[in-house]
Scaffold this motif. Structure first.
Motif, PDB file in Angstrom:
ATOM      1  N   ALA A 124      23.354  30.867 -32.619  1.00 20.09           N
ATOM      2  CA  ALA A 124      24.792  31.145 -32.521  1.00 20.09           C
ATOM      3  C   ALA A 124      25.545  29.820 -32.484  1.00 20.09           C
ATOM      4  CB  ALA A 124      25.110  31.952 -31.264  1.00 20.09           C
ATOM      5  N   VAL A 125      26.695  29.786 -33.134  1.00 21.53           N
ATOM      6  CA  VAL A 125      27.541  28.596 -33.146  1.00 21.53           C
ATOM      7  C   VAL A 125      28.914  28.991 -32.627  1.00 21.53           C
ATOM      8  CG1 VAL A 125      28.537  26.764 -34.552  1.00 21.53           C
ATOM      9  CG2 VAL A 125      26.291  27.704 -35.153  1.00 21.53           C
ATOM     10  N   ALA A 126      29.363  28.348 -31.558  1.00 20.65           N
ATOM     11  CA  ALA A 126      30.677  28.642 -30.989  1.00 20.65           C
ATOM     12  C   ALA A 126      31.712  27.683 -31.554  1.00 20.65           C
ATOM     13  CB  ALA A 126      30.630  28.526 -29.466  1.00 20.65           C
ATOM     14  N   ILE A 127      32.772  28.216 -32.148  1.00 22.35           N
ATOM     15  CA  ILE A 127      33.808  27.399 -32.776  1.00 22.35           C
ATOM     16  C   ILE A 127      35.165  27.809 -32.217  1.00 22.35           C
ATOM     17  CG2 ILE A 127      34.823  26.623 -34.957  1.00 22.35           C
ATOM     18  CD1 ILE A 127      32.269  27.540 -36.350  1.00 22.35           C
ATOM     19  N   PRO A 128      35.683  27.091 -31.218  1.00 20.04           N
ATOM     20  CA  PRO A 128      37.007  27.425 -30.680  1.00 20.04           C
ATOM     21  C   PRO A 128      38.098  27.162 -31.727  1.00 20.04           C
ATOM     22  CG  PRO A 128      35.782  25.993 -29.191  1.00 20.04           C
ATOM     23  CD  PRO A 128      35.044  25.992 -30.495  1.00 20.04           C
ATOM     24  N   SER A 129      39.079  28.045 -31.784  1.00 25.62           N
ATOM     25  CA  SER A 129      40.211  27.862 -32.687  1.00 25.62           C
ATOM     26  C   SER A 129      41.490  28.202 -31.947  1.00 25.62           C
ATOM     27  CB  SER A 129      40.043  28.736 -33.937  1.00 25.62           C
ATOM     28  OG  SER A 129      39.933  30.098 -33.576  1.00 25.62           O
ATOM     29  N   VAL A 130      42.625  28.091 -32.626  1.00 22.14           N
ATOM     30  CA  VAL A 130      43.908  28.299 -31.953  1.00 22.14           C
ATOM     31  C   VAL A 130      44.039  29.738 -31.469  1.00 22.14           C
ATOM     32  CG1 VAL A 130      45.053  26.478 -33.241  1.00 22.14           C
ATOM     33  CG2 VAL A 130      45.039  28.816 -34.142  1.00 22.14           C
ATOM     34  N   ALA A 131      44.845  29.916 -30.446  1.00 24.54           N
ATOM     35  CA  ALA A 131      45.058  31.245 -29.883  1.00 24.54           C
ATOM     36  C   ALA A 131      45.906  32.090 -30.818  1.00 24.54           C
ATOM     37  CB  ALA A 131      45.744  31.129 -28.521  1.00 24.54           C
ATOM     38  N   VAL A 132      45.720  33.410 -30.748  1.00 23.97           N
ATOM     39  CA  VAL A 132      46.595  34.307 -31.506  1.00 23.97           C
ATOM     40  C   VAL A 132      47.991  34.234 -30.908  1.00 23.97           C
ATOM     41  CG1 VAL A 132      44.751  35.853 -32.204  1.00 23.97           C
ATOM     42  CG2 VAL A 132      45.929  36.250 -30.048  1.00 23.97           C
ATOM     43  N   ALA A 133      49.005  34.533 -31.716  1.00 20.66           N
ATOM     44  CA  ALA A 133      50.392  34.379 -31.279  1.00 20.66           C
ATOM     45  C   ALA A 133      50.714  35.262 -30.081  1.00 20.66           C
ATOM     46  CB  ALA A 133      51.337  34.687 -32.436  1.00 20.66           C
ATOM     47  N   GLN A 134      50.204  36.491 -30.082  1.00 15.91           N
ATOM     48  CA  GLN A 134      50.501  37.422 -29.008  1.00 15.91           C
ATOM     49  C   GLN A 134      49.198  38.031 -28.478  1.00 15.91           C
ATOM     50  OE1 GLN A 134      53.226  39.791 -31.533  1.00 15.91           O
ATOM     51  NE2 GLN A 134      54.757  39.459 -29.939  1.00 15.91           N
ATOM     52  N   PRO A 135      48.645  37.470 -27.396  1.00 10.80           N
ATOM     53  CA  PRO A 135      47.377  37.971 -26.862  1.00 10.80           C
ATOM     54  C   PRO A 135      47.393  39.457 -26.551  1.00 10.80           C
ATOM     55  CG  PRO A 135      47.967  35.886 -25.845  1.00 10.80           C
ATOM     56  CD  PRO A 135      49.160  36.318 -26.658  1.00 10.80           C
ATOM     57  N   THR A 136      48.538  40.009 -26.147  1.00  7.10           N
ATOM     58  CA  THR A 136      48.576  41.436 -25.815  1.00  7.10           C
ATOM     59  C   THR A 136      48.382  42.298 -27.051  1.00  7.10           C
ATOM     60  OG1 THR A 136      50.994  41.391 -26.028  1.00  7.10           O
ATOM     61  CG2 THR A 136      50.072  41.117 -23.819  1.00  7.10           C
ATOM     62  N   LYS A 137      48.577  41.723 -28.244  1.00  7.13           N
ATOM     63  CA  LYS A 137      48.375  42.474 -29.474  1.00  7.13           C
ATOM     64  C   LYS A 137      46.920  42.423 -29.934  1.00  7.13           C
ATOM     65  CE  LYS A 137      52.753  43.525 -30.077  1.00  7.13           C
ATOM     66  NZ  LYS A 137      53.239  44.914 -30.014  1.00  7.13           N
ATOM     67  N   ALA A 138      46.128  41.577 -29.313  1.00  6.72           N
ATOM     68  CA  ALA A 138      44.731  41.407 -29.717  1.00  6.72           C
ATOM     69  C   ALA A 138      43.824  42.011 -28.659  1.00  6.72           C
ATOM     70  CB  ALA A 138      44.415  39.929 -29.922  1.00  6.72           C
ATOM     71  N   LEU A 139      43.789  43.324 -28.601  1.00  2.47           N
ATOM     72  CA  LEU A 139      43.078  44.029 -27.541  1.00  2.47           C
ATOM     73  C   LEU A 139      41.666  44.428 -27.944  1.00  2.47           C
ATOM     74  CD1 LEU A 139      46.088  46.302 -26.540  1.00  2.47           C
ATOM     75  CD2 LEU A 139      45.174  44.413 -25.186  1.00  2.47           C
ATOM     76  N   GLN A 140      41.106  43.744 -28.928  1.00  2.00           N
ATOM     77  CA  GLN A 140      39.787  44.118 -29.415  1.00  2.00           C
ATOM     78  C   GLN A 140      38.961  42.881 -29.737  1.00  2.00           C
ATOM     79  OE1 GLN A 140      40.041  46.045 -33.264  1.00  2.00           O
ATOM     80  NE2 GLN A 140      41.688  44.700 -33.926  1.00  2.00           N
ATOM     81  N   THR A 141      37.657  43.049 -29.657  1.00  2.00           N
ATOM     82  CA  THR A 141      36.724  42.086 -30.212  1.00  2.00           C
ATOM     83  C   THR A 141      36.497  42.469 -31.672  1.00  2.00           C
ATOM     84  OG1 THR A 141      35.584  41.785 -28.099  1.00  2.00           O
ATOM     85  CG2 THR A 141      34.397  41.142 -30.073  1.00  2.00           C
ATOM     86  N   ARG A 142      36.515  41.490 -32.562  1.00  2.00           N
ATOM     87  CA  ARG A 142      36.209  41.764 -33.963  1.00  2.00           C
ATOM     88  C   ARG A 142      34.793  41.276 -34.272  1.00  2.00           C
ATOM     89  NH1 ARG A 142      40.418  38.938 -37.548  1.00  2.00           N
ATOM     90  NH2 ARG A 142      39.364  40.131 -39.194  1.00  2.00           N
ATOM     91  N   LEU A 144      41.226  34.787 -26.430  1.00  2.00           N
ATOM     92  CA  LEU A 144      41.613  34.446 -25.062  1.00  2.00           C
ATOM     93  C   LEU A 144      43.096  34.097 -25.054  1.00  2.00           C
ATOM     94  CD1 LEU A 144      38.595  32.160 -24.037  1.00  2.00           C
ATOM     95  CD2 LEU A 144      38.739  34.649 -24.054  1.00  2.00           C
ATOM     96  N   THR A 145      43.645  33.830 -23.888  1.00  2.00           N
ATOM     97  CA  THR A 145      45.065  33.482 -23.832  1.00  2.00           C
ATOM     98  C   THR A 145      45.339  32.083 -24.373  1.00  2.00           C
ATOM     99  OG1 THR A 145      44.857  32.666 -21.554  1.00  2.00           O
ATOM    100  CG2 THR A 145      45.480  34.983 -21.854  1.00  2.00           C
ATOM    101  N   ASN A 146      44.331  31.198 -24.314  1.00  2.00           N
ATOM    102  CA  ASN A 146      44.548  29.795 -24.721  1.00  2.00           C
ATOM    103  C   ASN A 146      43.835  29.420 -26.014  1.00  2.00           C
ATOM    104  OD1 ASN A 146      41.981  30.010 -23.439  1.00  2.00           O
ATOM    105  ND2 ASN A 146      41.952  27.791 -23.137  1.00  2.00           N
ATOM    106  N   ARG A 147      42.928  30.251 -26.480  1.00  2.00           N
ATOM    107  CA  ARG A 147      42.198  29.942 -27.715  1.00  2.00           C
ATOM    108  C   ARG A 147      41.514  31.195 -28.217  1.00  2.00           C
ATOM    109  NH1 ARG A 147      36.657  29.526 -26.470  1.00  2.00           N
ATOM    110  NH2 ARG A 147      36.196  29.036 -24.298  1.00  2.00           N
ATOM    111  N   THR A 148      40.934  31.099 -29.410  1.00  2.00           N
ATOM    112  CA  THR A 148      40.150  32.205 -29.967  1.00  2.00           C
ATOM    113  C   THR A 148      38.712  31.722 -30.120  1.00  2.00           C
ATOM    114  OG1 THR A 148      42.072  33.023 -31.151  1.00  2.00           O
ATOM    115  CG2 THR A 148      39.932  33.785 -31.914  1.00  2.00           C
TER     116      THR A 148
END
Length: 283
Positions: free
Chosen positions: A247-265, A279-283
């Motif tokens: 597994a490779v973990a790659i942090p990226s920028v947070a989504v604009a509205q965390p409350t709109k991202a209520l799922q794991t893809r 997450l609230t600070n990153r994806t």
């Protein structure tokens, strides 16, 4: 009532290690109500030389029950751990046709429509053209589509949901909780383990210190210091059928509205798959 072990040693590190300590400390605290006997001592042994795995930032709904048992509110831990809510998992492009579906967490609100869903599935298995898309039957799917957070729904609705969180920050939070409950945190590396049959008598550290306990808990991960090595318990490998072994973990920028991202893809790729965990600070 069976007496509690007076000395408990947990070997390992990471989130599982601190969760074990918190759970045991809370169980002891609850059992000691109106009891004058001295409380059992929990010691956590963590090596400064061995790092933790550090992956996995999406939970199942059972994490809610864990924090309820500890007496910790969502407000107390979620902000500290940059956590967001999780209503289910979207599985995308997992067939040759590129089909996707949303796997919702089941709640009491879904009892009437769940019966309809399972009836439709059984009919589909017998050749009938029935709608078996779970998104059309379960509340969680509607909440994700509309961006409705569990906080916006009355607690009496008895929703089932989970979380995304920063695993490292969660470990820090649990560490603070455990120490407040009297857990002793010791840094040291295991040099030798003395076992008698399927029982561990004591652990010897690199500096020669001996740790004895009535109960040992193995949180050493893949190494299996206590169970796999000292007690020679059989490890069953599935390497011949599990073709994805990294597994490779790659942090990226947070989504604009965390409350709109209520799922794991979970997005299928040619060689494996990609988790998308907001997450609230990153994806």
């Amino acid at each position: 009532m069976k007496a509690l072990p007076q000395d408990i040693v947990i070997v390992g590190g990471g989130t599982a290690y601190w969760m074990s300590a918190c759970y045991l400390a809370r169980a002891i605290e609850l059992s000691q109500t109106n009891v004058k006997a001295p409380a059992p001592q929990i010691t956590l042994l963590e090596s400064a030389d061995i790092s933790t795995v550090g992956v996995g930032e999406g939970s199942t709904p059972y994490l809610r029950y864990f924090f309820d048992y500890l007496g910790v509110t969502e407000d107390a831990w979620m902000q500290h751990c940059n956590a967001t809510y999780k209503m289910g998992i979207s599985f995308e492009k997992w067939t040759s046709a590129g089909d996707s579906y949303f796997h919702p967490f089941f709640s009491a609100l879904d009892m009437p429509t769940a019966d309809m869903y399972f009836s439709a599935v059984n009919k589909r298995r017998h050749g009938y053209a029935e709608d078996v898309n779970p998104s059309h039957y379960f509340t969680a799917a509607h909440m994700v589509n509309e961006g409705i957070s569990p906080q916006a729904v009355s607690s009496s609705a008895n929703l089932d949901y989970a979380y995304h969180f920063d695993a490292g920050l969660l470990g820090d939070f649990l560490k603070h909780y455990a120490k407040q409950k009297g857990v002793c945190h010791k840094i040291g590396t295991v040099q030798d383990i003395a076992a008698n049959g399927q029982n561990i008598d004591h652990i010897v550290l690199h500096d020669g210190e001996v740790l004895k306990a009535e109960l040992f808990v193995d949180c050493s991960g893949f190494r299996g210091l206590l169970g796999k090595q000292a007690l020679a318990r059989t490890f069953t490998s599935y390497a011949d059928t599990l073709f994805n072994d990294a597994a490779v973990a790659i942090p990226s920028v947070a989504v604009a509205q965390p409350t709109k991202a209520l799922q794991t893809r979970s997005i299928a790729l040619k060689h494996g798959w990609q988790w998308h965990i907001p997450l609230t600070n990153r994806t």
